[in-house]
Design an enzyme around this catalytic site. Structure first.
Site, PDB file in Angstrom:
ATOM      1  N   ASP A 250       1.008  -1.215   0.037  1.00  0.00           N
ATOM      2  CA  ASP A 250       0.040  -0.138  -0.007  1.00  0.00           C
ATOM      3  C   ASP A 250       0.893   1.385   0.000  1.00  0.00           C
ATOM      4  OD1 ASP A 250      -2.607   0.981   0.570  1.00  0.00           O
ATOM      5  OD2 ASP A 250      -1.793   1.855   2.356  1.00  0.00           O
ATOM      6  N   GLU A 312       1.205  -0.352  -5.056  1.00  0.00           N
ATOM      7  CA  GLU A 312       0.168   0.615  -5.242  1.00  0.00           C
ATOM      8  C   GLU A 312       1.173   2.052  -5.466  1.00  0.00           C
ATOM      9  OE1 GLU A 312      -3.377   3.245  -3.524  1.00  0.00           O
ATOM     10  OE2 GLU A 312      -1.804   2.816  -2.295  1.00  0.00           O
TER      11      GLU A 312
HETATM   12  C1  GLC Z   1      -4.080   3.383  -0.320  1.00  0.00           C
HETATM   13  C2  GLC Z   1      -5.193   2.358   0.107  1.00  0.00           C
HETATM   14  C3  GLC Z   1      -6.360   3.345   0.234  1.00  0.00           C
HETATM   15  C4  GLC Z   1      -6.188   4.196   1.644  1.00  0.00           C
HETATM   16  C5  GLC Z   1      -4.652   4.773   1.576  1.00  0.00           C
HETATM   17  C6  GLC Z   1      -4.289   5.121   3.042  1.00  0.00           C
HETATM   18  O1  GLC Z   1      -4.132   4.458  -1.252  1.00  0.00           O
HETATM   19  O2  GLC Z   1      -5.577   1.927  -1.215  1.00  0.00           O
HETATM   20  O3  GLC Z   1      -7.822   2.903   0.316  1.00  0.00           O
HETATM   21  O4  GLC Z   1      -6.955   5.136   2.047  1.00  0.00           O
HETATM   22  O5  GLC Z   1      -3.830   3.958   1.031  1.00  0.00           O
HETATM   23  O6  GLC Z   1      -3.911   3.791   3.503  1.00  0.00           O
END
Ligand code: GLC
Length: 591
Positions: A250, A312
């Site tokens: 993440d 991500e």
């Molecule tokens: C990432 C997740 C998102 C979350 C953020 C903070 O972008 O996909 O849903 O709010 O991280 O953890």
């Protein structure tokens, strides 16, 4: 939206001359200067690791299937739907966080990394899910939330307890500016939270600010502290030992901040929260991120089964995206946000971006997606308001007939749409409350999975209030109804997933763009040994007449045999042209 307007069908055994198209009176036709692109087969990665051939399916566990009638999805619910997933034809599921959490960010604020939130079940339920998935050849990928914890995590509770606590340095604590004995002064600098407001939160007890890139309740870990690294790598071991097939990491680009705390530069305008727009120059994409990725890779590589890492990171360009692969020693599948976020049906833009990633200098495997739990769903984002179902099927071809590893989002295969709350009182996602009405939050893309046309769409028991309302569109767009309709979006996905598995060129073949310069038609070849498949997507609302000069690819005297086409009427393939209906998609074997 009516089913009768959304036609699509499978392979039609046509056998018409393609070679004859070449060089024949193209003047009145679309531009047709097809030429091989500069992509070379050698630049595209190959190998037998499972994730190169897999289709990943993201599940938002709260919204997939409720098994105990509390209106919230759970692990037993997911297990009960594994046969559905097997039948659909996916290979791995990515579960967004299922760990204990106060739920401010719906699981992305973790208070214990090595347990299951009771709302989702128990560790035994998780082990059972992994075992049942394995029987169906489905792997389970976990979410690794690495940038921050919950403020209720015992690590942070200790850290904030005193300036001398051994875990003080596990988080980013700094003095304010101009602080006095009676005033907290100003935050250390102008850094802004992604979710609105300053990224610094004053903590009265120890009279310092802590840093949070996201919500106040999500303090950032200090990745420069070796004990943090050790603890977080232990988390990887824990889940690998419980049968994880890998991790989706993440918010990885946010791991480090400038040690000198330099102010980020402002950009023109204000965001939905009323803050000045800012460039996250000193809080995003610092080079140390790559040291961590290499270390994470080292940990998971100690386990058998080719564990996969997915990141991500909304990288702004191909150079930054390519860095995520490292020298083959970082991440195997960095998500391609550039392609996800084209946000318009632009053949030239897709042509350009697919070429770029397919010839990336790291020989990395691309990872494609169009929807997820943070993005408005693709049915609306790419839909034009009139042909959304047809466009959804074309987007399915774009995602599943390209060479990379596709990542679907639950309900995408049904044409689920974004259904925003209509009143601020109904909003769950805190950014929706803060940014209303400009930013309505992410509830709209997280609504319950639509299984049946019946009460609560089969997501939870009748009479129970689901945590988010079931959209009205569930009456038509649901698994039960769509599985009976050969022309449904669901059946388009099923056919494409099955084709991808069984057709060698679609499964393994190198992808080569056909540089037809066409403003509306994006076309490419997939080639594996002697097998070639042509894919053509008409991204416009007009009939498009095109030819493809396959002689440039060493293909002569060939015929096109549609393997898949949508809409139902197959495209006209005649001696000198192919006519594609509005938003038509053609996948054809070249023989
Ligand atoms: C990432 C997740 C998102 C979350 C953020 C903070 O972008 O996909 O849903 O709010 O991280 O953890």
């Amino acid at each position: 939206m009516h089913w009768t307007r959304t036609l699509q069908r499978c392979a039609l055994p046509l056998s018409l001359g393609v070679a004859a198209l070449i060089g024949k009176n193209p003047a009145a036709l679309a531009q047709s200067d097809s030429a091989p692109s500069n992509q070379s087969a050698a630049s595209q990665s190959s190998g037998n690791e499972w994730w190169r051939h897999a289709v990943i399916y993201e599940i938002y566990p709260r919204s997939f299937q409720d098994s105990n009638g509390d209106g919230i999805g759970d692990l037993k619910g997911i297990t009960s739907r594994l046969d559905y997933l097997y039948d659909l034809g996916i290979d791995a599921i990515w579960l967004t966080p299922i760990y204990p959490s106060p739920g401010v960010d719906y699981g992305y604020d973790i208070s214990n990394y090595t347990a299951i939130d009771p709302i989702y079940g128990t560790m035994a339920d998780f082990d059972h899910l992994v075992a049942e998935a394995k029987k169906r050849n489905i792997r389970v990928i976990m979410d690794y939330v690495i940038n921050h914890t919950s403020d209720q995590n015992p690590w942070f509770i200790e850290s904030r307890s005193s300036r001398t606590n051994p875990k003080r340095d596990w988080y980013i604590w700094r003095d304010g500016k101009g602080e006095t004995a009676t005033s907290k002064g100003e935050p250390p600098n102008n850094w802004e939270s992604w979710f609105g407001g300053s990224a610094w939160q004053w903590d009265e007890k120890t009279r310092q600010y802590y840093y949070h890139y996201f919500y106040v309740q999500q303090p950032d870990l200090n990745w420069r502290n070796p004990e943090v690294r050790k603890a977080m790598y232990g988390v990887l071991d824990f889940w690998m030992q419980h049968g994880a097939a890998g991790f989706r990491i993440d918010a990885v680009s946010r791991l480090f901040e400038d040690p000198e705390l330099r102010n980020d530069p402002y950009l023109p305008g204000h965001n939905a929260y009323g803050d000045r727009n800012i460039e996250h120059k000193y809080t995003d994409n610092l080079p140390e991120v790559h040291d961590v990725l290499r270390e994470v890779r080292d940990v998971v590589d100690r386990y058998p089964g080719d564990p996969v890492l997915i990141t991500e990171a909304d990288e702004p360009n191909i150079t930054e995206l390519t860095k995520m692969y490292g020298h083959g020693d970082e991440v195997q599948l960095p998500m391609d946000f550039q392609i996800a976020d084209v946000n318009q049906l632009s053949a030239p833009r897709f042509r350009e971006l697919f070429k770029e990633i397919e010839s990336n200098s790291a020989n990395g495997q691309p990872e494609y997606f169009f929807s997820n739990h943070d993005q408005r769903r693709q049915w609306d984002r790419y839909g034009d308001g009139r042909h959304n179902d047809q466009i959804a099927k074309m987007m399915a071809v774009l995602e599943l007939a390209t060479r990379g590893t596709p990542q679907m989002y639950y309900g995408e295969e049904l044409g689920m749409r974004t259904t925003d709350p209509t009143r601020i009182e109904d909003v769950h996602d805190p950014i929706g409350k803060r940014g209303w009405p400009k930013e309505k939050g992410r509830d709209g893309e997280r609504t319950p999975m639509q299984w049946t046309p019946g009460p609560n769409a089969g997501f939870t028991s009748p009479g129970v209030k689901p945590w988010l309302p079931v959209p009205p569109s569930a009456r038509e767009y649901n698994v039960q109804t769509e599985s009976q309709n050969p022309d449904s979006i669901y059946n388009a996905y099923k056919r494409l997933l099955s084709l991808r598995r069984t057709n060698a060129a679609l499964r393994d073949g190198v992808q080569t763009t056909i540089d037809n310069n066409d403003p509306d038609v994006f076309a490419f070849l997939r080639r594996d040994g002697n097998s070639t498949v042509l894919v053509a997507l008409n991204m416009s609302a007009h009939n498009r007449q095109v030819n493809f000069d396959l002689a440039n690819f060493g293909i002569h005297d060939s015929t096109l045999h549609p393997l898949y086409s949508s809409p139902a009427q197959p495209p006209t393939i005649s001696s000198d042209h192919v006519v594609l209906a509005p938003f038509a998609a053609l996948v054809a074997q070249v023989q």
